[in-house]
Structure formats: structure tokens, C-alpha cells
Design a protein around this motif. Structure first.
Motif, PDB file in Angstrom:
ATOM      1  N   ASN A   1      -5.017  -7.191   8.970  1.00 12.60           N
ATOM      2  CA  ASN A   1      -6.194  -7.050   9.825  1.00 12.60           C
ATOM      3  C   ASN A   1      -5.801  -6.765  11.276  1.00 12.60           C
ATOM      4  O   ASN A   1      -4.890  -7.386  11.811  1.00 12.60           O
TER       5      ASN A   1
ATOM      6  N   GLU B   1      -7.787  -0.554  12.997  1.00 12.30           N
ATOM      7  CA  GLU B   1      -7.135   0.229  11.953  1.00 12.30           C
ATOM      8  C   GLU B   1      -7.040   1.705  12.347  1.00 12.30           C
ATOM      9  O   GLU B   1      -6.011   2.348  12.134  1.00 12.30           O
ATOM     10  N   GLN B   2      -8.109   2.226  12.924  1.00 15.93           N
ATOM     11  CA  GLN B   2      -8.154   3.655  13.262  1.00 15.93           C
ATOM     12  C   GLN B   2      -7.071   4.041  14.250  1.00 15.93           C
ATOM     13  O   GLN B   2      -6.434   5.096  14.122  1.00 15.93           O
TER      14      GLN B   2
ATOM     15  N   SER C   1       0.103  -4.308   5.147  1.00 12.40           N
ATOM     16  CA  SER C   1      -1.019  -4.058   6.056  1.00 12.40           C
ATOM     17  C   SER C   1      -1.771  -5.344   6.349  1.00 12.40           C
ATOM     18  O   SER C   1      -2.050  -6.132   5.443  1.00 12.40           O
TER      19      SER C   1
ATOM     20  N   GLY D   1      -4.716  -3.848  12.515  1.00  9.90           N
ATOM     21  CA  GLY D   1      -3.767  -2.758  12.730  1.00  9.90           C
ATOM     22  C   GLY D   1      -2.322  -3.199  12.700  1.00  9.90           C
ATOM     23  O   GLY D   1      -1.476  -2.600  13.363  1.00  9.90           O
ATOM     24  N   ASN D   2      -2.001  -4.246  11.933  1.00 11.35           N
ATOM     25  CA  ASN D   2      -0.618  -4.702  11.775  1.00 11.35           C
ATOM     26  C   ASN D   2       0.001  -3.998  10.568  1.00 11.35           C
ATOM     27  O   ASN D   2      -0.611  -3.941   9.500  1.00 11.35           O
ATOM     28  N   ARG D   3       1.213  -3.478  10.732  1.00  7.09           N
ATOM     29  CA  ARG D   3       1.838  -2.688   9.676  1.00  7.09           C
ATOM     30  C   ARG D   3       3.362  -2.861   9.656  1.00  7.09           C
ATOM     31  O   ARG D   3       3.997  -3.005  10.696  1.00  7.09           O
TER      32      ARG D   3
ATOM     33  N   TYR E   1      -7.965  -7.866  15.984  1.00  7.71           N
ATOM     34  CA  TYR E   1      -8.531  -8.412  14.755  1.00  7.71           C
ATOM     35  C   TYR E   1     -10.038  -8.164  14.666  1.00  7.71           C
ATOM     36  O   TYR E   1     -10.760  -8.293  15.649  1.00  7.71           O
TER      37      TYR E   1
ATOM     38  N   TRP F   1       0.840  -1.191   0.000  1.00  6.62           N
ATOM     39  CA  TRP F   1       0.000   0.000   0.000  1.00  6.62           C
ATOM     40  C   TRP F   1       0.876   1.242   0.000  1.00  6.62           C
ATOM     41  O   TRP F   1       2.072   1.178   0.297  1.00  6.62           O
TER      42      TRP F   1
ATOM     43  N   ILE G   1      -4.146   2.757  14.783  1.00  7.28           N
ATOM     44  CA  ILE G   1      -2.805   2.786  14.210  1.00  7.28           C
ATOM     45  C   ILE G   1      -2.575   4.093  13.471  1.00  7.28           C
ATOM     46  O   ILE G   1      -1.489   4.683  13.524  1.00  7.28           O
ATOM     47  N   GLU G   2      -3.609   4.582  12.789  1.00  6.99           N
ATOM     48  CA  GLU G   2      -3.490   5.876  12.113  1.00  6.99           C
ATOM     49  C   GLU G   2      -3.214   6.987  13.122  1.00  6.99           C
ATOM     50  O   GLU G   2      -2.395   7.877  12.885  1.00  6.99           O
TER      51      GLU G   2
END
Length: 548
Positions: free
Chosen positions: A503, A531-532, A501, A505-507, A525, A484, A534-535
Motif C-alpha cells: 500500500n 500507486e500511480q 507490492s 507505492g512500496n515495491r 498510504y 506480482w 510509482i508506475e
């Protein structure tokens, strides 16, 4: 005289009934319960699910303590069904048009400040409920994880300002509900129900040691950076993780100029923990294909499926399947009728997992005639399974041993765990488990233009293709070869990152113009907040703290 008064009264009742019938565009549930009649236009809050026939005024919650493993429900009392409210917004629309294009709008206030507004997804609630219900209950918080759109609505409110607004102490939560309708434009009606609740957020006491920046210990594979970080920002982040403001985060590792700058573990994880980062593993499929091309086991990513399979032996064959390239699977732009973003798609990954052959599942899918090859991005996990199968067929001793010899051993990654497909092939759709520092090696390999300890593991050309804007997802988001891309804008500076990326919030973030790699692992998960958060961690803490 008495007869005349009765006649007048009956006449008035008739007029009222006619008026009511005119407002009732579709037949709705009658208002029969006294508690309903007394509270039309109100949102009530309650802990337990109390049947409406037993519900009393004293069951309305006035105060609620917000904590883990608790229950908070709302019951909404209306004088009309949703469809009848929507009819007022567009009198000429049919009932079908109204139910297909309208729903409730929720507005959340905390301490009289508007925090979050959402036009509820059209699919929330059945056509029957929209037409008939004049009273409904949904859980906002459920100790039993009751499945409901209300739970996800609360998560989104919480992740978009609600959590910050509901800080420790006492607050007033207010919810307003309106009807909304989206035809040519969005029309919003007046408030049809509202309610207030005092929220008490208890203080969460934590061990102060959990807040301190963790000491990076020596390791034979990495040097330790002596560069400065914003310690106060990292401690503030650690405090939020310890207090579960950011939930289920297990590690954060930052590499700068090839050295460990930051290494933090949470919630029982440590340096040896193998993390299931879900779809982060898809990027490894891209890497292994790149290595196989470099070693000439596969000619190029422009090879088509017909070079590896007798496509006519699968279901739903059409000549257009012959032209599907490996590149289109790498960039999620094939023409298969498959989409993980559409729960109704026949090629959705959840339809694949129960089958006994994931490759056959994918190659049996029909072509989506609305798609043009390499023109439309559509997230498609099953395509990664086919890529893995092609690599497995093409390289010596299969994908698993090939990955160990040509990727993991050169990076000195000795402990890892694959998930396997029903055909016993290493799963290139996700769930490859590594330690956080080994994920960091993987990210650094790309930052190093494919070299590690002087050895060229992956070609520069492949990295350039992988970390490029191959497909446009949205105005500011792109996709490469199973990587991404986005840009964080912080204090007037742009920080462009390519990232793997997964599920929850793993990056793995690889910065384009900074000598930085960041790994974040999490077990949140299938949660809206995974996800939010991590941003927020990247936007509000990490980037500023490590780019000083």
C-alpha cells in the motif's frame, strides 16, 4: 378581450406544465433558489462550503491558487435530476435500472486540451440523490480531508495527466458533466453542466542540493557499482520528488550486477530508516514457507488445511474446506468467501483487524460456491495470516525466531521490526519494517537464485515456482507465490519484473532478464496517487536511467 387573453395564457401554462411533467420521469427537487435559476447548466467553483440559500453570484471563484492544504469545491446547477437525464438516454428502462447502471461523466480540460474523462463509479451517490437532486456540491480538494467521491475523482484526474498539465504558471481548468448509462453498451448524453476556472500554480522553490544524485557511501555488505546511469534523468526525478510532484517517496535503491548503482533518500529518510512497506511483507511469508519446506518442517505447499487444523471445529464447515491447499493461499486462489477487492466481502481484511483472533476469523469464513479452487485470483490478506500461523506451528521456536535464524541473520539483517497478530505471531500479512538496503538484499536473494555469500538460503525450485505465472490477474498481469508480475514496455523493449507490492507505492522489483533489483519506499498510504506515481517513476525515469 381581457378574459380571452387570460384563458389563452392559462392554456399555455397548462401545456408547459404537462410538458414538464412528461420530462419528469421520477419526482425531483424543485428549483426554488434564484441563484439556481440563474445558473442552470453551470459548474461553480468555491473555496468555502456556502449553504445554497446564502450562495451569491459573487461567491463564484474566478481564480484559484493551487497549493497544499487548501479547499476547492464545485457546486453543480442542473435543470433535472440525474435519473431524469438518464431516462432520456433509455426511455424504456425502469428507474431502478437507470440508477443502478448510470451516473455522471466528468471531462477535464486544461488550456482547452482534453486531459481526463471518467464515467463516475455507479456507487458514487445514493439512489435518492440520483433521483432527486437538481443541485449538488462535492469537494475536489479538502484541507480537512473531507470524505467524498469528488476528492478521489480529482486525484485520478491529477494522476492521469492533470498534474503534468497544471505546471507552474497560469492555466484554464474546464469541467464538463454529462450523464452516462451502461446497459448493453455505454450511452452518453449531452453536456448538462460546465464551468471554467483560472488556476494559478505557484513556483515551488527547492534547495538545489536535493536535485543532485546522492553519493553512495561504502558499506560492508555491498560493493558500489561503477556502471553509468543517466544522471539528468535521475536529477529530473529528484526535482519532481523535491517539489512534491511525486509525494511521500522516502527512498529509491537500485542494485545492478549485485552492486549498489543508486541510493537516494527523501523526506527525512536515510540509510538507517526502517520503512513500513505494508503488504511487501506478504512475500516474506512465501519465503519462510519455502525455507520450512526446504528443511522438511512442512512437506510441501500442496498440503491442505485439514493437515494443520480440525476444520470441523470452526464455523461454516464444509467438506470443500478440507481441500484448500497452502498453494491456494500463496496464489490468492482459495475458495474462502473473502476478497479485499470487494469492500462488502465478509472476509475483507478490514473486518479481520478488529477481531481478537485473525486465524479464527479466516477459518470461520464460509466457502464461496462461485469460486473454483486454484482457478480464480482474488486478493485475500486473511489467507496470509493462516500461512503465518501454519509456519509458526511447524518450525522450531516459532516463526519470529525461525525467520531471524534462517533468513535475516544469513543476510546480515540485524535491525528490523515485525508487527504482531493478536496471538503474538509475527504478522505475515504485512508491515514488516526493514531498511531500504536490507529490502534490496531480499530482492537480490531471489536474483541470486536463493544464495547469499555462498550459502543456499532458499531453493532454486521454490524461487522458480514463486517467480512464475501461477495465476492470471489480467491480460498483462500475473501472480506467483505472493509475488506480482508485469512487463514495462519502454522504447520498443520489454522489461519483465516480479515484485513485492505494498500500500502507498512500496515495491521490491526483481527484473527477470536484467541483473537489476529496485526498491522504492513511500508513505503515500491509502491515496489514489501512491500507486500511480510509482508506475510513472518506473516507466518514465528509473528503467531508462539505469539500463543505459
Amino acid at each position: 378581450m381581457k378574459s380571452k387573453i387570460t384563458t389563452i395564457a392559462l392554456s399555455l401554462l397548462t401545456c408547459l406544465n404537462v410538458s414538464a411533467q412528461k420530462n419528469e420521469f421520477v419526482k425531483q427537487d424543485s428549483i426554488i433558489y434564484p441563484i439556481h435559476k440563474l445558473n442552470i447548466g453551470k459548474v461553480s467553483f468555491m473555496r468555502q462550503t456556502i449553504a445554497i440559500e446564502n450562495f451569491k453570484q459573487t461567491d463564484f471563484l474566478q481564480t484559484f491558487e493551487l497549493k497544499e492544504k487548501t479547499d476547492l469545491n464545485i457546486r453543480v446547477f442542473l435543470d433535472q435530476s440525474l435519473t431524469n437525464y438518464l431516462h432520456l438516454l433509455s426511455p424504456n428502462a425502469t428507474a431502478e435500472e437507470l440508477t443502478k447502471n448510470g451516473n455522471y461523466q466528468f471531462t477535464f480540460y486544461v488550456d482547452n486540451k482534453k486531459i481526463y474523462v471518467e464515467n463516475l463509479n455507479i456507487g458514487a451517490g445514493s439512489t435518492e440523490s440520483k433521483n432527486q437532486q437538481t443541485i449538488f456540491r462535492v469537494p475536489l480538494i479538502s484541507s480537512t480531508n473531507e470524505d467524498s467521491w469528488g476528492k478521489f475523482l480529482w486525484y485520478r484526474f491529477f494522476g492521469n495527466g492533470g498534474q503534468d498539465a497544471l505546471s507552474e504558471g497560469e492555466h484554464i481548468l474546464q469541467i464538463e458533466i454529462r450523464p452516462y448509462l451502461k446497459l448493453t453498451e455505454v450511452l452518453t448524453g449531452n453536456v448538462i453542466a460546465e464551468g471554467k476556472l483560472k488556476i494559478i500554480v505557484p513556483e515551488i522553490k527547492i534547495n538545489k542540493q536535493l536535485v543532485k544524485v546522492q553519493l553512495v557511501k561504502p558499506t560492508k555488505d555491498w560493493q558500489i557499482s561503477s556502471e553509468k546511469i543517466d544522471t539528468l534523468k535521475i536529477e529530473e526525478l529528484n526535482r519532481k520528488i523535491a517539489k512534491q510532484t511525486y509525494k511521500n517517496v522516502t527512498s529509491i535503491v537500485a542494485i545492478k550486477n549485485g552492486k549498489i548503482l543508486l541510493e537516494e533518500y527523501f523526506n527525512g529518510a536515510n540509510r538507517k530508516t526502517l520503512h513500513d512497506t505494508r503488504s511487501v511483507g506478504k512475500s516474506f511469508a512465501s519465503t519462510l514457507l519455502g525455507i520450512a519446506i526446504k528443511e522438511k518442517y512442512i512437506k510441501s505447499e500442496n498440503k491442505t488445511l485439514k493437515d494443520f487444523y480440525n476444520l470441523e471445529s470452526f464455523k461454516n464447515y464444509s467438506a470443500s474446506k478440507d481441500s484448500i491447499t497452502l498453494k491456494s493461499l500463496l496464489t490468492m486462489s482459495s475458495t474462502f468467501e473473502g476478497s479485499d477487492m470487494n469492500s462488502e466481502s465478509i472476509g475483507h481484511e478490514e473486518n479481520m483487524y478488529p477481531t481478537n483472533n485473525w486465524v479464527d476469523f479466516t477459518l470461520n469464513l464460509p466457502i464461496d460456491k462461485t469460486k473454483q479452487l486454484n482457478k480464480q485470483w482474488d486478493y485475500f490478506t486473511a489467507g496470509c495470516i493462516v500461512l503465518g500461523d501454519i509456519i509458526d506451528k511447524s518450525v522450531p521456536n516459532g516463526l519470529e525466531k525461525y525467520a531471524d535464524k534462517n533468513l535475516f541473520r544469513p543476510l546480515n539483517i540485524t535491525k528490523y521490526k515485525w508487527q504482531f497478530t493478536p496471538q503474538k505471531v509475527a504478522n505475515t500479512a504485512g508491515s514488516l519494517q526493514l531498511s531500504s538496503l536490507d529490502y534490496a538484499k531480499y530482492g537480490q536473494l531471489y536474483k541470486n537464485q536463493g544464495t547469499w555469500n555462498g550459502k543456499q538460503i532458499l531453493s532454486k525450485e521454490w524461487i522458480a515456482k514463486s517467480l512464475s505465472h501461477q495465476m492470471t490477474i489480467s491480460e498483462d498481469e500475473f501472480y506467483g507465490y505472493l509475488f506480482w508480475n508485469k512487463t514495462y514496455k519502454i522504447n520498443g523493449f520489454d522489461y519483465e519484473v516480479y515484485y513485492s507490492s505494498g500500500n502507498g507505492g512500496n515495491r521490491i522489483f526483481i527484473f527477470k532478464d536484467q541483473p537489476i533489483v529496485i526498491v522504492i519506499t513511500s508513505t503515500a498510504y491509502n491515496t489514489p496517487y501512491g500507486e500511480q506515481q510509482i508506475e510513472k517513476i518506473m516507466q518514465e525515469y528509473l528503467i531508462e536511467a539505469i539500463t543505459k
